[in-house]
Design a protein around this motif. Structure first.
Motif, PDB file in Angstrom:
ATOM      1  N   VAL A   1       0.798  -1.280  -0.035  1.00 27.33           N
ATOM      2  CA  VAL A   1      -0.063  -0.082  -0.049  1.00 27.33           C
ATOM      3  C   VAL A   1       0.712   1.100  -0.144  1.00 27.33           C
ATOM      4  O   VAL A   1       0.705   2.097  -0.781  1.00 27.33           O
ATOM      5  CB  VAL A   1      -0.954   0.130   1.005  1.00 27.33           C
ATOM      6  N   HIS A   2       1.806   1.278   0.828  1.00 22.12           N
ATOM      7  CA  HIS A   2       2.681   2.559   1.121  1.00 22.12           C
ATOM      8  C   HIS A   2       4.078   1.998   0.981  1.00 22.12           C
ATOM      9  O   HIS A   2       4.943   1.952   1.691  1.00 22.12           O
ATOM     10  CB  HIS A   2       2.651   3.001   2.439  1.00 22.12           C
ATOM     11  N   TYR A   3       4.223   1.644  -0.598  1.00 23.56           N
ATOM     12  CA  TYR A   3       5.609   1.189  -1.118  1.00 23.56           C
ATOM     13  C   TYR A   3       6.812   1.903  -0.446  1.00 23.56           C
ATOM     14  O   TYR A   3       7.861   1.360  -0.089  1.00 23.56           O
ATOM     15  CB  TYR A   3       5.598   1.103  -2.530  1.00 23.56           C
ATOM     16  N   GLU A   4       6.621   3.387  -0.578  1.00 20.74           N
ATOM     17  CA  GLU A   4       7.879   4.101  -0.314  1.00 20.74           C
ATOM     18  C   GLU A   4       8.289   3.956   1.146  1.00 20.74           C
ATOM     19  O   GLU A   4       9.490   4.571   1.733  1.00 20.74           O
ATOM     20  CB  GLU A   4       7.679   5.643  -0.593  1.00 20.74           C
ATOM     21  N   ASP A   5       7.380   3.572   2.119  1.00 15.38           N
ATOM     22  CA  ASP A   5       7.462   3.541   3.687  1.00 15.38           C
ATOM     23  C   ASP A   5       8.096   2.279   4.103  1.00 15.38           C
ATOM     24  O   ASP A   5       8.187   2.078   5.337  1.00 15.38           O
ATOM     25  CB  ASP A   5       6.245   4.076   4.285  1.00 15.38           C
ATOM     26  N   THR A   6       8.193   1.183   3.217  1.00 16.31           N
ATOM     27  CA  THR A   6       8.120  -0.053   3.650  1.00 16.31           C
ATOM     28  C   THR A   6       9.676  -0.291   4.026  1.00 16.31           C
ATOM     29  O   THR A   6      10.356  -0.411   3.182  1.00 16.31           O
ATOM     30  CB  THR A   6       7.668  -1.238   2.645  1.00 16.31           C
ATOM     31  N   ILE A   7       9.996  -0.756   5.369  1.00 13.73           N
ATOM     32  CA  ILE A   7      11.212  -1.339   5.346  1.00 13.73           C
ATOM     33  C   ILE A   7      11.686  -2.538   5.011  1.00 13.73           C
ATOM     34  O   ILE A   7      10.966  -3.493   5.160  1.00 13.73           O
ATOM     35  CB  ILE A   7      11.435  -1.237   6.992  1.00 13.73           C
ATOM     36  N   GLY A   8      12.876  -2.814   4.296  1.00 14.17           N
ATOM     37  CA  GLY A   8      13.136  -4.050   3.865  1.00 14.17           C
ATOM     38  C   GLY A   8      12.984  -4.449   2.825  1.00 14.17           C
ATOM     39  O   GLY A   8      13.016  -5.614   2.374  1.00 14.17           O
ATOM     40  N   GLY A   9      12.258  -3.675   1.973  1.00 11.43           N
ATOM     41  CA  GLY A   9      11.773  -3.951   0.381  1.00 11.43           C
ATOM     42  C   GLY A   9      10.606  -4.285   0.289  1.00 11.43           C
ATOM     43  O   GLY A   9       9.851  -4.865   1.340  1.00 11.43           O
TER      44      GLY A   9
END
Length: 313
Positions: free
Chosen positions: A173-181
């Motif tokens: 949903v929020h790709y840019e905020d996802t830690i670890g890819g």
């Protein structure tokens, strides 16, 4: 990685966690306490509306208005950092903050509804909260403290085959905020490594949905359970003992329906299912009943995990 907070946290309670797997909340508190993370819970906080929203019962206006109310509660408590135990709460609340900050007409409309109903004190001002600085999932906070996990580990879980399932609403949903890819999500794999364990890493269908789809479980069960079977077959092919996830809805889909899908597939599935907070809490020595909440699980945890051995210090 951007620094994540370890204080002024409002731990956002989840409907599904509370009803289905209360051990997830107890485990989160246990681990946060061990790691020295400052948090509180408010009885005034309400549901994020996730189940209703994704089933088209709650409109985006309704969901965002309820979000604005919860954000006001967090600010009044001096705890503007909202941390979610549920991936859906995470996706919903982050989106609501983004909309309230960017959509003047939506923010003004919601504030006018508050005015009309004697709730002017709930009004949301632009940028009261920021999606990348105030809205987090529990895994984000744990990742920020991952260098402290190993020193608190009591039990050795390295003898089990472990896989991770990161969940759509955290990774998609929020790709840019996802830690670890997002293409090969690994934030939970890294946290598990801090417990002295290795996961199996990449496996077929690692990025695939759990199959829930909210209404799909009930309106299109064949489609839903076929998707779940893809994942269960993939982890069975890898002889996985423990599947670790971060969303209570995924947890329900795998744990509650594993026996059903076993019968549909004519294949015995044996993996147990733990939330990442439960896994870390277990490694840190938490009680299986009082903290992990083992009795709430459909697939018995002790069907895989036997007597635990303490790590050598």
């Amino acid at each position: 990685m951007k620094k994540v907070p370890d204080k002024d946290i409002l731990l956002f309670r989840s409907c599904l966690v509370s009803v289905e797997y209360p051990g997830v909340e107890a485990s989160t508190k246990f681990v946060f306490d061990k790691l020295g993370i400052d948090y509180a819970i408010s009885e005034k906080q309400t549901c994020c509306t996730g189940l209703g929203h994704y089933s088209d019962v709650f409109s985006q206006i309704d969901t965002t208005a309820i979000g604005a109310r919860n954000f006001k509660i967090a600010r009044e408590l001096g705890r503007p950092n909202l941390v979610m135990m549920c991936a859906t709460c995470y996706a919903i609340n982050k989106k609501s903050v983004k909309l309230l900050n960017k959509k003047d007409d939506l923010r003004n409309h919601i504030n006018s509804l508050f005015d009309e109903n004697g709730l002017s004190h709930l009004k949301y001002e632009q940028n009261d909260l920021k999606p990348t600085e105030n809205i987090y999932h529990v895994v984000d906070i744990l990742y920020g403290k991952k260098d402290r996990i190993r020193e608190n580990v009591k039990y050795d879980l390295s003898g089990y085959a472990i896989a991770t399932h990161h969940g759509c609403h955290y990774c998609k949903v929020h790709y840019e905020d996802t830690i670890g890819g997002v293409r090969d999500p690994n934030v939970m794999d890294e946290l598990i490594e801090e417990c002295g364990c290795k996961t199996i890493g990449w496996y077929d269908h690692k990025r695939a949905t759990c199959g829930t789809g909210f209404r799909q479980r009930y309106s299109n069960p064949d489609l839903s359970f076929t998707a779940t079977a893809d994942k269960m077959n993939a982890i069975a092919d890898e002889d996985v003992d423990i599947l670790v996830h971060l969303c209570p809805n995924c947890h329900i889909q795998f744990d509650r329906y594993q026996d059903l899908i076993s019968k549909r597939q004519n294949r015995k599935f044996r993996a147990i299912h733990l939330n990442i907070a439960q896994f870390i809490a277990l490694a840190m020595g938490a009680d299986l009943d009082k903290v992990i909440g083992a009795r709430a699980h459909t697939v018995p945890i002790d069907s895989v995990i036997g007597e635990l051995k303490e790590v050598s210090k």
